[in-house]
Design an enzyme around this catalytic site. Structure first.
Site: not given
Ligand code: NAG
Ligand code: NAG
Ligand code: NAG
Length: 621
Positions: A284, A288, A536
């Protein structure tokens, strides 16, 4: 269908001075994973009681937020200062007095009652279970999670009717469910931690360009106001990026960023830990940060809000969103930290290896854009808990901050495919759709995922990704800015489901607001390039777009865009999205909703046309 607040009951009280009680909050169900143990709480046990006071003018927040964020408003972009926000929403002296006098009349010594520094909470020192049971007309029990953790809680609590208008919520009571037990081993962590909403879909031999429709942005010419601008990504420890993975990603997509890292803003002892490294812990953050930095380029530094120390971070399945809000707004947090110590992080942390510093409370810099790719199920938390936090996002919007949250990866069901029974219990196979929090909050921007169809290119029409979270909130009402599109959705494309599936009142907040490609996106993890899918992907990509737009506005002497929803739904912005008209988001044993012409609860308004948005927003005052 969920915990009904304000169900009035009158009963005989144990305290002669307060002859009647109103139930303030109650839950029929027990939060997922928890069970009540057949053991009452010890009467002398101490409860860190906190009473959240009703904020003044909170019912006017919606209108004030629209006033500074709707393009037709003469006050567009005229955000409030933190001092103005604090003063306007500060609980009234009357509320403080009413709550204090109620406690004193109930036998609490005046010297034990104190007002928190932010003036939003009344706290009582050395409050016992016996006192709580008497004063809140409830019974405390021991609750245990399937994995062993225990805590004290109750299933309802009451206050005298004249007190009720002066409080928002009381803790610790029914909100104990948000914090799952401490995990004991790494293998548990992998199978239990659902917070990274990205999962691997395939592995690639070599890197190929990400299919985000953003590659032609003239960003190098855009960065003009970096010193005034700010863009932050939020990650929750132990989630952490790996520098060498970022560099491999940068080497392929943005060589000028090799060696550059985000600026770490540690919140409550948050660390980019390197002890625990695996796909589930790194993917993640790698995604990001890699996307956010690549899309804004080296001219605009990226901030990383790394939230929570390792013991607290490793302990939970749900993200402690309140800890970030506490750090950004001193009027929101409580002095000793955590709005609810049984849900939110408490600092200094007594656990081995815990953060020994004080709770961060309004001492961390706000950012113009904040991207968060984490989410909880709406049914995990009580309405009052979510409403209080949602209002806080609204207050930060009033100050000019844009919050972007992912809409979830399980279609119309919640994380872990959980759906909801009419009694509020969550289970795989239950009939009711389970939207995600905080994307359900009308004061944030909730974003979903589309996909490039197999055999198509990024220049062809996309479809909604079947994983994309969408639907209607069971807690939050339809905001004004969304009324027109939701009305049209029902008029032309009414879904084939009744209230036995979702809140079909046509008066509920619709999710998401819009979407970007989130399927087969390239990311580097564990030194390899892989393709991942998930909503996400959307917050960092959209956050980068808004950051570039803010850059252009700041360079022209204007304010950042702040809360964007009233603008994107306005007539002026009609041409700024590519409508997505195919795909659906199955879940809870159904096909979910259909992506149709106009706004829909699958892809929202569609995918953004960056050049058009830039033009529209730079033209606004
Ligand atoms: C809620 O309803 C489901 C389905 O009817 C049932 O299995 C479960 O036991 C109920 N839970 C509670 C706490 O009543
Ligand atoms: C994603 O990539 C896999 C592997 O190449 C492929 O089978 C699948 O069709 C792709 N999905 C989309 C939506 O492009
Ligand atoms: C549906 O949403 C509306 C608006 O927020 C709310 O008043 C109503 O209680 C909700 N219904 C259910 C069944 O949750």
């Amino acid at each position: 269908m969920f915990a009904v607040a304000f169900a009035l009951v009158t009963g005989l009280s144990l305290v002669s001075a307060s002859p009647s009680f109103s139930v303030h909050e109650q839950r029929a169900n027990i939060a997922h994973g928890w069970a009540r143990v057949h053991r009452p709480a010890t009467p002398s046990a101490i409860l860190p009681l906190k009473i959240g006071l009703k904020q003044s003018n909170i019912d006017k927040l919606h209108d004030h937020l629209l006033d500074v964020s709707h393009p037709d408003s003469e006050n567009y972009g005229k955000h409030w200062t933190p001092e103005e926000v604090k003063a306007y929403f500060r609980p009234s002296d009357e509320s403080v007095d009413v709550v204090r006098e109620w406690l004193v009349e109930a036998g609490v010594d005046r010297g034990r009652i104190e007002l928190s520094k932010g003036e939003h909470w009344v706290q009582v020192k050395d409050f016992t279970v016996a006192e709580a049971e008497r004063i809140l007309n409830t019974e405390y029990h021991v609750y245990q999670h399937a994995h062993g953790d225990t805590r004290l809680g109750c299933s309802s609590y009451s206050v005298p009717p004249h007190v009720q208008p002066h409080i928002e919520l009381i803790t610790p009571t029914l909100h104990f469910n948000g914090r799952p037990p401490r995990l004991t081993s790494d293998s548990n962590l992998i199978s239990l931690n659902p917070t990274p909403m990205i999962y691997p879909t395939a592995t690639y031999e070599s890197l190929r360009p990400a299919t985000v429709r953003f590659t032609t942005s003239p960003r190098s010419q855009l960065i003009r106001a970096a010193s005034q601008n700010s863009f932050a990504i939020v990650e929750y420890t132990p989630q952490a990026y790996i520098g060498s993975d970022l560099d491999l990603f940068f080497a392929n997509f943005s060589p000028s960023l090799v060696g550059i890292r985000p600026e770490l803003i540690s919140i409550d002892g948050g660390v980019v830990q390197t002890e625990e490294m695996d796909f589930g812990v790194n993917i993640e953050s790698n995604f990001d940060i890699g996307y956010a930095m690549t899309l804004v380029g080296p001219g605009q530094p990226l901030r990383l809000y790394q939230v929570e120390d390792i013991p607290e971070g490793s302990a939970q399945l749900l993200s402690p969103f309140n800890d970030l809000l506490d750090a950004l707004d001193g009027s929101y947090c409580t002095e000793d930290g955590g709005d609810d110590p049984s849900v939110d992080g408490t600092y200094p942390d007594p656990a081995p290896g815990g953060y020994t510093g004080l709770k961060d409370c309004g001492n961390k810099q706000r950012s113009n854009v904040i991207s968060v790719s984490y989410a909880s199920n709406e049914a995990d938390l009580t309405p009052f808990y979510e409403i209080r936090q949602c209002n806080e996002y609204g207050k930060l919007g009033l100050m000019g901050t844009t919050f972007i949250f992912a809409s979830g990866d399980s279609g119309v069901s919640g994380n872990d495919e959980l759906c909801v029974f009419p009694n509020g219990t969550q289970s795989v196979g239950a009939p009711l759709f389970n939207p995600l929090f905080p994307a359900n909050c009308p004061y944030v921007t909730g974003v979903g995922a589309t996909q490039v169809n197999p055999g198509s290119t990024v220049f062809d029409p996309e479809s909604a990704a079947s994983l994309t979270g969408g639907g209607f909130s069971n807690i939050f009402a339809l905001p004004d800015y969304q009324k027109k599109v939701v009305e049209e959705f029902y008029k032309f494309h009414a879904p084939p489901y009744g209230s036995d599936r979702y809140n079909n009142s046509q008066r509920a907040r619709g999710i998401p607001d819009f979407s970007v490609n989130g399927v087969n996106c390239t990311v580097v993890a564990e030194g390899r390039a892989i393709a991942v899918a998930g909503t996400s992907a959307a917050p960092p990509v959209i956050g980068a777009m808004i950051t570039l737009i803010n850059d252009a506005r700041l360079a022209a002497g204007k304010s950042p865009v702040g809360f964007i929803n009233p603008a994107i739904y306005s007539d002026a912005f009609k041409g700024a999205f590519r409508d997505i008209v195919s795909g659906n988001n199955p879940g809870c044993g159904t096909d979910g909703f259909e992506s149709v012409e106009g706004w829909d609860p699958v892809s929202g308004l569609g995918t953004p046309n960056f050049e058009k948005l830039l033009e529209l927003w730079t033209a606004l005052p």
